[in-house]
Design a protein around this motif. Structure first.
Motif, PDB file in Angstrom:
ATOM      1  N   TRP A 271       2.514   8.358 -13.498  1.00 49.80           N
ATOM      2  CA  TRP A 271       3.651   7.555 -13.974  1.00 49.80           C
ATOM      3  C   TRP A 271       4.222   6.710 -12.847  1.00 49.80           C
ATOM      4  N   ALA A 272       4.412   7.325 -11.674  1.00 54.15           N
ATOM      5  CA  ALA A 272       4.961   6.593 -10.535  1.00 54.15           C
ATOM      6  C   ALA A 272       4.012   5.476 -10.097  1.00 54.15           C
ATOM      7  N   ALA A 273       2.721   5.757 -10.065  1.00 51.43           N
ATOM      8  CA  ALA A 273       1.742   4.750  -9.677  1.00 51.43           C
ATOM      9  C   ALA A 273       1.785   3.552 -10.620  1.00 51.43           C
ATOM     10  N   THR A 274       1.972   3.826 -11.899  1.00 54.55           N
ATOM     11  CA  THR A 274       2.047   2.746 -12.891  1.00 54.55           C
ATOM     12  C   THR A 274       3.281   1.894 -12.671  1.00 54.55           C
ATOM     13  N   GLN A 275       4.417   2.525 -12.400  1.00 49.88           N
ATOM     14  CA  GLN A 275       5.633   1.756 -12.113  1.00 49.88           C
ATOM     15  C   GLN A 275       5.425   0.868 -10.885  1.00 49.88           C
ATOM     16  N   LEU A 276       4.828   1.423  -9.847  1.00 49.05           N
ATOM     17  CA  LEU A 276       4.617   0.658  -8.628  1.00 49.05           C
ATOM     18  C   LEU A 276       3.668  -0.513  -8.867  1.00 49.05           C
ATOM     19  N   ALA A 277       2.613  -0.273  -9.640  1.00 46.17           N
ATOM     20  CA  ALA A 277       1.664  -1.343  -9.936  1.00 46.17           C
ATOM     21  C   ALA A 277       2.332  -2.475 -10.707  1.00 46.17           C
ATOM     22  N   MET A 278       3.223  -2.118 -11.619  1.00 45.29           N
ATOM     23  CA  MET A 278       3.950  -3.140 -12.391  1.00 45.29           C
ATOM     24  C   MET A 278       4.851  -3.967 -11.484  1.00 45.29           C
ATOM     25  N   TRP A 279       5.254  -3.388 -10.351  1.00 46.63           N
ATOM     26  CA  TRP A 279       6.118  -4.088  -9.397  1.00 46.63           C
ATOM     27  C   TRP A 279       5.331  -4.769  -8.279  1.00 46.63           C
ATOM     28  N   GLY A 280       4.009  -4.718  -8.353  1.00 47.56           N
ATOM     29  CA  GLY A 280       3.213  -5.480  -7.404  1.00 47.56           C
ATOM     30  C   GLY A 280       2.447  -4.699  -6.360  1.00 47.56           C
TER      31      GLY A 280
ATOM     32  N   THR B 294       0.850  -1.192   0.000  1.00 47.17           N
ATOM     33  CA  THR B 294       0.000   0.000   0.000  1.00 47.17           C
ATOM     34  C   THR B 294       0.882   1.238   0.000  1.00 47.17           C
ATOM     35  N   VAL B 295       0.561   2.210  -0.854  1.00 51.61           N
ATOM     36  CA  VAL B 295       1.344   3.443  -0.925  1.00 51.61           C
ATOM     37  C   VAL B 295       0.401   4.645  -0.921  1.00 51.61           C
ATOM     38  N   LEU B 296       0.692   5.588  -0.029  1.00 55.22           N
ATOM     39  CA  LEU B 296       0.079   6.920  -0.103  1.00 55.22           C
ATOM     40  C   LEU B 296       1.037   7.780  -0.914  1.00 55.22           C
ATOM     41  N   LEU B 297       0.626   8.158  -2.105  1.00 58.47           N
ATOM     42  CA  LEU B 297       1.494   8.824  -3.072  1.00 58.47           C
ATOM     43  C   LEU B 297       0.979  10.231  -3.356  1.00 58.47           C
ATOM     44  N   GLU B 298       1.876  11.189  -3.318  1.00 59.12           N
ATOM     45  CA  GLU B 298       1.468  12.561  -3.608  1.00 59.12           C
ATOM     46  C   GLU B 298       1.001  12.729  -5.056  1.00 59.12           C
TER      47      GLU B 298
ATOM     48  N   ILE C 179      -6.199  -1.394  -6.488  1.00 59.19           N
ATOM     49  CA  ILE C 179      -7.209  -0.529  -5.884  1.00 59.19           C
ATOM     50  C   ILE C 179      -6.649   0.882  -5.891  1.00 59.19           C
ATOM     51  N   LEU C 180      -7.387   1.821  -6.476  1.00 57.76           N
ATOM     52  CA  LEU C 180      -6.952   3.213  -6.585  1.00 57.76           C
ATOM     53  C   LEU C 180      -7.957   4.107  -5.877  1.00 57.76           C
ATOM     54  N   LYS C 181      -7.468   4.917  -4.926  1.00 50.75           N
ATOM     55  CA  LYS C 181      -8.326   5.815  -4.171  1.00 50.75           C
ATOM     56  C   LYS C 181      -7.691   7.195  -4.098  1.00 50.75           C
ATOM     57  N   VAL C 182      -8.499   8.183  -3.787  1.00 50.80           N
ATOM     58  CA  VAL C 182      -8.007   9.532  -3.517  1.00 50.80           C
ATOM     59  C   VAL C 182      -8.332   9.870  -2.061  1.00 50.80           C
ATOM     60  N   ALA C 183      -7.300  10.240  -1.309  1.00 49.80           N
ATOM     61  CA  ALA C 183      -7.504  10.585   0.093  1.00 49.80           C
ATOM     62  C   ALA C 183      -8.211  11.934   0.212  1.00 49.80           C
ATOM     63  N   PRO C 184      -9.267  12.013   1.002  1.00 52.10           N
ATOM     64  CA  PRO C 184      -9.924  13.318   1.205  1.00 52.10           C
ATOM     65  C   PRO C 184      -9.044  14.247   2.018  1.00 52.10           C
ATOM     66  N   ARG C 185      -9.220  15.554   1.810  1.00 55.62           N
ATOM     67  CA  ARG C 185      -8.420  16.515   2.556  1.00 55.62           C
ATOM     68  C   ARG C 185      -8.725  16.436   4.049  1.00 55.62           C
ATOM     69  N   SER C 186      -9.979  16.267   4.377  1.00 55.21           N
ATOM     70  CA  SER C 186     -10.383  16.115   5.777  1.00 55.21           C
ATOM     71  C   SER C 186     -11.470  15.064   5.817  1.00 55.21           C
ATOM     72  N   GLY C 187     -11.148  13.937   6.375  1.00 55.73           N
ATOM     73  CA  GLY C 187     -12.088  12.826   6.390  1.00 55.73           C
ATOM     74  C   GLY C 187     -11.343  11.520   6.323  1.00 55.73           C
ATOM     75  N   ILE C 188     -11.907  10.497   6.883  1.00 55.03           N
ATOM     76  CA  ILE C 188     -11.215   9.233   7.054  1.00 55.03           C
ATOM     77  C   ILE C 188     -11.344   8.355   5.817  1.00 55.03           C
TER      78      ILE C 188
ATOM     79  N   CYS D 250      -0.543  -3.100  -4.863  1.00 49.87           N
ATOM     80  CA  CYS D 250      -1.940  -3.360  -5.206  1.00 49.87           C
ATOM     81  C   CYS D 250      -2.918  -2.330  -4.651  1.00 49.87           C
ATOM     82  N   LYS D 251      -2.434  -1.443  -3.775  1.00 45.35           N
ATOM     83  CA  LYS D 251      -3.315  -0.420  -3.205  1.00 45.35           C
ATOM     84  C   LYS D 251      -2.590   0.922  -3.276  1.00 45.35           C
ATOM     85  N   ILE D 252      -3.130   1.840  -4.049  1.00 49.12           N
ATOM     86  CA  ILE D 252      -2.511   3.151  -4.237  1.00 49.12           C
ATOM     87  C   ILE D 252      -3.512   4.227  -3.833  1.00 49.12           C
TER      88      ILE D 252
END
Length: 258
Positions: free
Chosen positions: A198-207, A159-163, A246-255, A209-211
């Protein structure tokens, strides 16, 4: 069971919680102590249950609540030595100031934690990977650019939280001053949607599964723009969104829990 939860994510404040069987760590505390306490209580924990606050760097949207939170609940604060110096934690108990070094693994109970250097205009900024139950959970925001060394630090993360901070055209045409635009677009600024995709795609290719795309600018981005950029590039490279990724966007304020 490991829980990876973004509490706040954006230019106005950041805090991510990772919990295990008996370990709870907060990565960044960029909103008030009161707001963090409310968010932690919403997921069924008490702030007294926090074992550590890990700070990525000293900018206010990552440390606003750290000093009060540490002092009030006697929680250790981990950061690089230069970051601790820059934070001005003048009344935090000395025994709760814990210096870490990029590239040197340390442990907090059941968690093995790897801090790694990131390219950003701060004293000595880092991201963190947390290894627990044979899986790796990584927070990587405030990235001026992506390079091979940084990608290797994110390699094999489950799992990666990516800017995904800004849309370049929105930023260029927006109301920010020229010096601020230049800073954001620099190699020590923030990662654009296209570069995050681009970074998310590289990470997905390397396994990976949650971005989770995070640290979105409230002025120069929207959740839909960030999501579409990553979604389109992942799909073009064969990823099945909702299946193997699995691709999600973190809310600015909210869980958001992954």
């Amino acid at each position: 069971m490991i829980r990876f939860i973004t509490l706040f994510s954006g230019s106005s404040g950041n805090a991510t919680l990772i919990t295990g069987n008996d370990t709870n760590i907060l990565i960044d505390a960029g909103v008030s102590c009161a707001k963090i306490c409310d968010a932690v209580c919403q997921i069924g924990l008490s702030p007294k249950n926090l074992d550590a606050i890990l700070i990525t760097h000293e900018h206010s949207d990552h440390i606003s609540g750290a000093r009060v939170l540490s002092k009030k609940f006697n929680i250790p604060v981990y950061a690089t030595e230069k970051t601790l110096d820059a934070m001005n934690l003048y009344d935090v108990y000395e025994h709760n100031l814990r210096a870490v070094k990029p590239g040197e693994v340390f442990g907090i109970r059941e968690f093995e934690i790897f801090p790694f250097s990131i390219p950003h205009d701060a004293a000595d900024p880092v991201g963190y990977s947390v290894l627990a139950e044979n899986k790796r959970y990584t927070v990587a925001t405030d990235l001026g650019h992506i390079n091979e060394k940084l990608l290797k630090c994110l390699y094999r993360s489950d799992t990666v939280l990516l800017e995904s901070n800004h849309d370049v055209e929105m930023l260029k045409n927006g109301r920010y001053s020229y010096p601020l635009k230049k800073r954001i677009l620099s190699a020590l600024g923030h990662l654009s949607n296209d570069n995050a995709a681009w970074a998310a795609t590289q990470l997905a290719m390397w396994g990976t599964c949650k971005i989770v795309l995070g640290h979105l600018s409230s002025e120069n981005n929207t959740p839909s723009l960030a999501y579409e950029a990553a979604h389109d590039m992942l799909c073009k490279n064969g990823a099945q969104i909702g299946g193997d990724v699995i691709l999600k966007v973190a809310p600015r304020s909210g869980i958001l829990e992954i």
